[in-house]
Design a protein around this motif. Structure first.
Motif, PDB file in Angstrom:
ATOM      1  N   LEU A 126       0.841  -1.194   0.000  1.00 11.34           N
ATOM      2  CA  LEU A 126       0.000   0.000   0.000  1.00 11.34           C
ATOM      3  C   LEU A 126       0.876   1.243   0.000  1.00 11.34           C
ATOM      4  O   LEU A 126       2.034   1.202   0.424  1.00 11.34           O
ATOM      5  N   SER A 127       0.315   2.350  -0.432  1.00 12.07           N
ATOM      6  CA  SER A 127       1.017   3.621  -0.299  1.00 12.07           C
ATOM      7  C   SER A 127       0.991   4.044   1.165  1.00 12.07           C
ATOM      8  O   SER A 127       0.174   3.561   1.961  1.00 12.07           O
ATOM      9  N   SER A 128       1.868   4.963   1.542  1.00 12.04           N
ATOM     10  CA  SER A 128       1.905   5.440   2.930  1.00 12.04           C
ATOM     11  C   SER A 128       0.577   6.084   3.313  1.00 12.04           C
ATOM     12  O   SER A 128       0.114   5.952   4.451  1.00 12.04           O
ATOM     13  N   ARG A 129      -0.063   6.768   2.371  1.00 12.36           N
ATOM     14  CA  ARG A 129      -1.347   7.418   2.665  1.00 12.36           C
ATOM     15  C   ARG A 129      -2.459   6.396   2.853  1.00 12.36           C
ATOM     16  O   ARG A 129      -3.343   6.566   3.707  1.00 12.36           O
ATOM     17  N   GLU A 130      -2.418   5.312   2.060  1.00 16.26           N
ATOM     18  CA  GLU A 130      -3.425   4.272   2.209  1.00 16.26           C
ATOM     19  C   GLU A 130      -3.227   3.520   3.526  1.00 16.26           C
ATOM     20  O   GLU A 130      -4.207   3.115   4.165  1.00 16.26           O
ATOM     21  N   ILE A 131      -1.998   3.345   3.955  1.00 19.64           N
ATOM     22  CA  ILE A 131      -1.740   2.728   5.254  1.00 19.64           C
ATOM     23  C   ILE A 131      -2.380   3.555   6.366  1.00 19.64           C
ATOM     24  O   ILE A 131      -3.020   3.013   7.276  1.00 19.64           O
ATOM     25  N   GLY A 143       1.308  -1.083  10.086  1.00 23.32           N
ATOM     26  CA  GLY A 143       1.847  -0.660   8.809  1.00 23.32           C
ATOM     27  C   GLY A 143       3.366  -0.615   8.857  1.00 23.32           C
ATOM     28  O   GLY A 143       3.954  -0.328   9.909  1.00 23.32           O
ATOM     29  N   LEU A 144       3.990  -0.922   7.739  1.00 22.66           N
ATOM     30  CA  LEU A 144       5.430  -0.723   7.566  1.00 22.66           C
ATOM     31  C   LEU A 144       5.573   0.466   6.631  1.00 22.66           C
ATOM     32  O   LEU A 144       5.256   0.371   5.444  1.00 22.66           O
ATOM     33  N   THR A 145       6.046   1.600   7.172  1.00 26.62           N
ATOM     34  CA  THR A 145       6.028   2.824   6.391  1.00 26.62           C
ATOM     35  C   THR A 145       7.108   3.773   6.868  1.00 26.62           C
ATOM     36  O   THR A 145       7.833   3.488   7.826  1.00 26.62           O
ATOM     37  N   TYR A 146       7.211   4.914   6.189  1.00 31.15           N
ATOM     38  CA  TYR A 146       8.195   5.924   6.568  1.00 31.15           C
ATOM     39  C   TYR A 146       7.775   6.620   7.861  1.00 31.15           C
ATOM     40  O   TYR A 146       6.591   6.895   8.079  1.00 31.15           O
ATOM     41  N   LEU A 147       8.770   6.903   8.701  1.00 32.85           N
ATOM     42  CA  LEU A 147       8.532   7.639   9.946  1.00 32.85           C
ATOM     43  C   LEU A 147       9.030   9.068   9.725  1.00 32.85           C
ATOM     44  O   LEU A 147      10.140   9.418  10.079  1.00 32.85           O
ATOM     45  N   ASP A 148       8.185   9.880   9.095  1.00 34.93           N
ATOM     46  CA  ASP A 148       8.554  11.263   8.797  1.00 34.93           C
ATOM     47  C   ASP A 148       7.325  12.131   8.937  1.00 34.93           C
ATOM     48  O   ASP A 148       6.361  11.748   9.623  1.00 34.93           O
ATOM     49  N   ASP A 149       7.324  13.284   8.302  1.00 39.62           N
ATOM     50  CA  ASP A 149       6.195  14.202   8.469  1.00 39.62           C
ATOM     51  C   ASP A 149       4.918  13.692   7.818  1.00 39.62           C
ATOM     52  O   ASP A 149       3.850  14.282   8.004  1.00 39.62           O
ATOM     53  N   ALA A 151       3.961  10.515   8.413  1.00 37.90           N
ATOM     54  CA  ALA A 151       3.573   9.371   9.242  1.00 37.90           C
ATOM     55  C   ALA A 151       2.129   9.547   9.722  1.00 37.90           C
ATOM     56  O   ALA A 151       1.690  10.664   9.992  1.00 37.90           O
ATOM     57  N   PRO A 152       1.373   8.453   9.833  1.00 41.22           N
ATOM     58  CA  PRO A 152      -0.035   8.556  10.228  1.00 41.22           C
ATOM     59  C   PRO A 152      -0.212   9.181  11.606  1.00 41.22           C
ATOM     60  O   PRO A 152       0.506   8.830  12.542  1.00 41.22           O
ATOM     61  N   PRO A 153      -1.161  10.110  11.764  1.00 43.47           N
ATOM     62  CA  PRO A 153      -1.431  10.672  13.089  1.00 43.47           C
ATOM     63  C   PRO A 153      -2.129   9.646  13.975  1.00 43.47           C
ATOM     64  O   PRO A 153      -2.730   8.682  13.483  1.00 43.47           O
ATOM     65  N   GLY A 154      -2.041   9.829  15.289  1.00 41.95           N
ATOM     66  CA  GLY A 154      -2.712   8.934  16.219  1.00 41.95           C
ATOM     67  C   GLY A 154      -2.115   7.550  16.281  1.00 41.95           C
ATOM     68  O   GLY A 154      -2.794   6.572  16.615  1.00 41.95           O
ATOM     69  N   ALA A 267      13.846   6.967   7.718  1.00 42.05           N
ATOM     70  CA  ALA A 267      13.557   5.865   8.639  1.00 42.05           C
ATOM     71  C   ALA A 267      12.299   5.118   8.218  1.00 42.05           C
ATOM     72  O   ALA A 267      11.291   5.722   7.847  1.00 42.05           O
ATOM     73  N   ILE A 268      12.367   3.794   8.279  1.00 36.56           N
ATOM     74  CA  ILE A 268      11.223   2.910   8.058  1.00 36.56           C
ATOM     75  C   ILE A 268      10.883   2.271   9.397  1.00 36.56           C
ATOM     76  O   ILE A 268      11.777   1.835  10.136  1.00 36.56           O
ATOM     77  N   GLY A 269       9.604   2.219   9.717  1.00 38.54           N
ATOM     78  CA  GLY A 269       9.227   1.628  10.987  1.00 38.54           C
ATOM     79  C   GLY A 269       7.882   0.944  10.943  1.00 38.54           C
ATOM     80  O   GLY A 269       7.151   1.011   9.944  1.00 38.54           O
ATOM     81  N   LEU A 270       7.568   0.247  12.029  1.00 37.52           N
ATOM     82  CA  LEU A 270       6.261  -0.378  12.217  1.00 37.52           C
ATOM     83  C   LEU A 270       5.377   0.609  12.956  1.00 37.52           C
ATOM     84  O   LEU A 270       5.771   1.121  14.013  1.00 37.52           O
ATOM     85  N   VAL A 271       4.187   0.886  12.430  1.00 35.59           N
ATOM     86  CA  VAL A 271       3.255   1.806  13.074  1.00 35.59           C
ATOM     87  C   VAL A 271       1.965   1.074  13.400  1.00 35.59           C
ATOM     88  O   VAL A 271       1.491   0.244  12.627  1.00 35.59           O
ATOM     89  N   VAL A 272       1.421   1.370  14.570  1.00 31.19           N
ATOM     90  CA  VAL A 272       0.147   0.804  15.017  1.00 31.19           C
ATOM     91  C   VAL A 272      -0.672   1.927  15.637  1.00 31.19           C
ATOM     92  O   VAL A 272      -0.138   2.971  16.000  1.00 31.19           O
ATOM     93  N   LEU A 273      -1.966   1.707  15.743  1.00 28.28           N
ATOM     94  CA  LEU A 273      -2.814   2.702  16.384  1.00 28.28           C
ATOM     95  C   LEU A 273      -2.433   2.850  17.854  1.00 28.28           C
ATOM     96  O   LEU A 273      -2.185   1.864  18.549  1.00 28.28           O
TER      97      LEU A 273
END
Length: 314
Positions: A126-131, A143-149, A151-154, A267-273
């Motif tokens: 998925l794209s970072s926005r779709e994640i 999600g496995l995505t970029y940790l930058d500006d 990055a998903p909020p919350g 940076a690439i990282g794992l993101v969760v709610l």
């Protein structure tokens, strides 16, 4: 109101078609339609805009879909928690990964499945926005995505590794004689890169701009596999992350050389709610991400690869 009716509603929200939603739920279309009408009667509202076919949700219907996502997510968490108490996790961990992180995802999934042998994993590119959207809608666990500006909020995150870019090109190309390749030199090649909807492409474009050059890719694709496929039997090149190489390697007849680094490595990282109580599945994935030291492993593999393939330089 039955939870099964909410399952049907979420299938309709995902498919936006009664027939496909019914097939997804393994029921007949009349069964699904009756269940949605029963849900409307129980709540005293109209949920679905109907014509000859599905035409969308009413304002109240969209709100019900949002609540249904939360309710079904909590039901699934309850079942997962009970499984954990019995000493086993049999759920499917749903992970969305940006295309550049997909080749590194087996490092995560292998350890997760080792710790939870009765579980399974589903990876979606998925794209970072779709994640970000799917996390918010409880459609994925992590999600496995970029940790930058962007990055998903919350969310909360665990950094896994930092991308290092390399030019993958025919081994006899003059640039392969260099110890480091400039973005200006790379721009002159027939490059295969990801599409502009992908965060990786926007990072590559920024590096090009840092050296004051523009470029026109020969091939644009939405997956790393597609980029590699276009290198075969060609003189084209791509700008890869070293995180791709442990799984995909360097194509026969090609070599890889580091790109000049402008600014910090992304940076690439794992993101969760970030919610309480924490998701059982998300917590299990976070524990894996925190333990495996993926960055050091990728850097070590890249160092070993360059030691084996090192040739003449200037």
């Amino acid at each position: 109101m039955l939870l099964q009716h909410l399952d049907y509603l979420l299938a309709l929200a995902a498919e936006r078609h009664f027939g496909r939603a019914a097939a997804r739920c393994h029921v007949s279309q009349p069964t699904l339609s009756v269940a949605i009408r029963r849900l409307e009667r129980d709540l005293g509202i109209v949920i679905v805009q109907r014509g000859h076919r599905f035409e969308g949700f009413t304002e109240e219907g969209r709100r019900v879909v949002t609540w249904a996502q939360r309710i079904i997510a909590e039901r699934d968490e309850m079942l997962a928690d009970l499984e954990r108490m019995r000493g086993r996790l049999t759920v499917t961990a749903r992970v969305g990964a940006i295309p550049t992180a997909v080749p590194a995802s087996p490092f995560i999934t292998a350890e997760f499945l080792h710790r939870n042998p009765a579980a399974s994993v589903r990876i979606e590119a998925l794209s970072s926005r779709e994640i970000a959207r799917r996390l918010a809608d409880f459609e994925i666990d992590a999600g496995l995505t970029y940790l930058d500006d962007e990055a998903p909020p919350g969310t909360r995150s665990v950094e896994l590794y930092r991308e290092q870019y390399v030019l993958v090109a025919p081994h006899d190309h003059r640039l392969m004689e260099h110890t480091e390749v400039t973005w200006t030199d790379a721009a002159a090649m027939e490059l295969c890169v990801l599409t502009t909807t992908m965060r990786n492409r926007r990072i590559l474009d920024a590096n090009m701009a840092a050296e004051g050059v523009s470029y026109r890719p020969a091939v644009e694709a939405d997956s790393v596999d597609a980029l590699y496929a276009h290198l075969t039997h060609s003189r084209r090149a791509t700008i890869a992350s070293t995180a791709w190489l442990p799984q995909l390697g360097v194509p026969q007849g090609f070599a890889a050389r580091p790109m000049v680094q402008h600014g910090p490595r992304p940076a690439i990282g794992l993101v969760v709610l970030d919610r309480a109580p924490a998701s059982i599945v998300a917590a299990a994935l976070v524990a894996v991400a925190a333990d495996i030291d993926l960055g050091s492993r990728i850097d070590s593999m890249w160092s070993e690869m360059t030691a084996v393939t090192r040739g003449p330089r200037r």
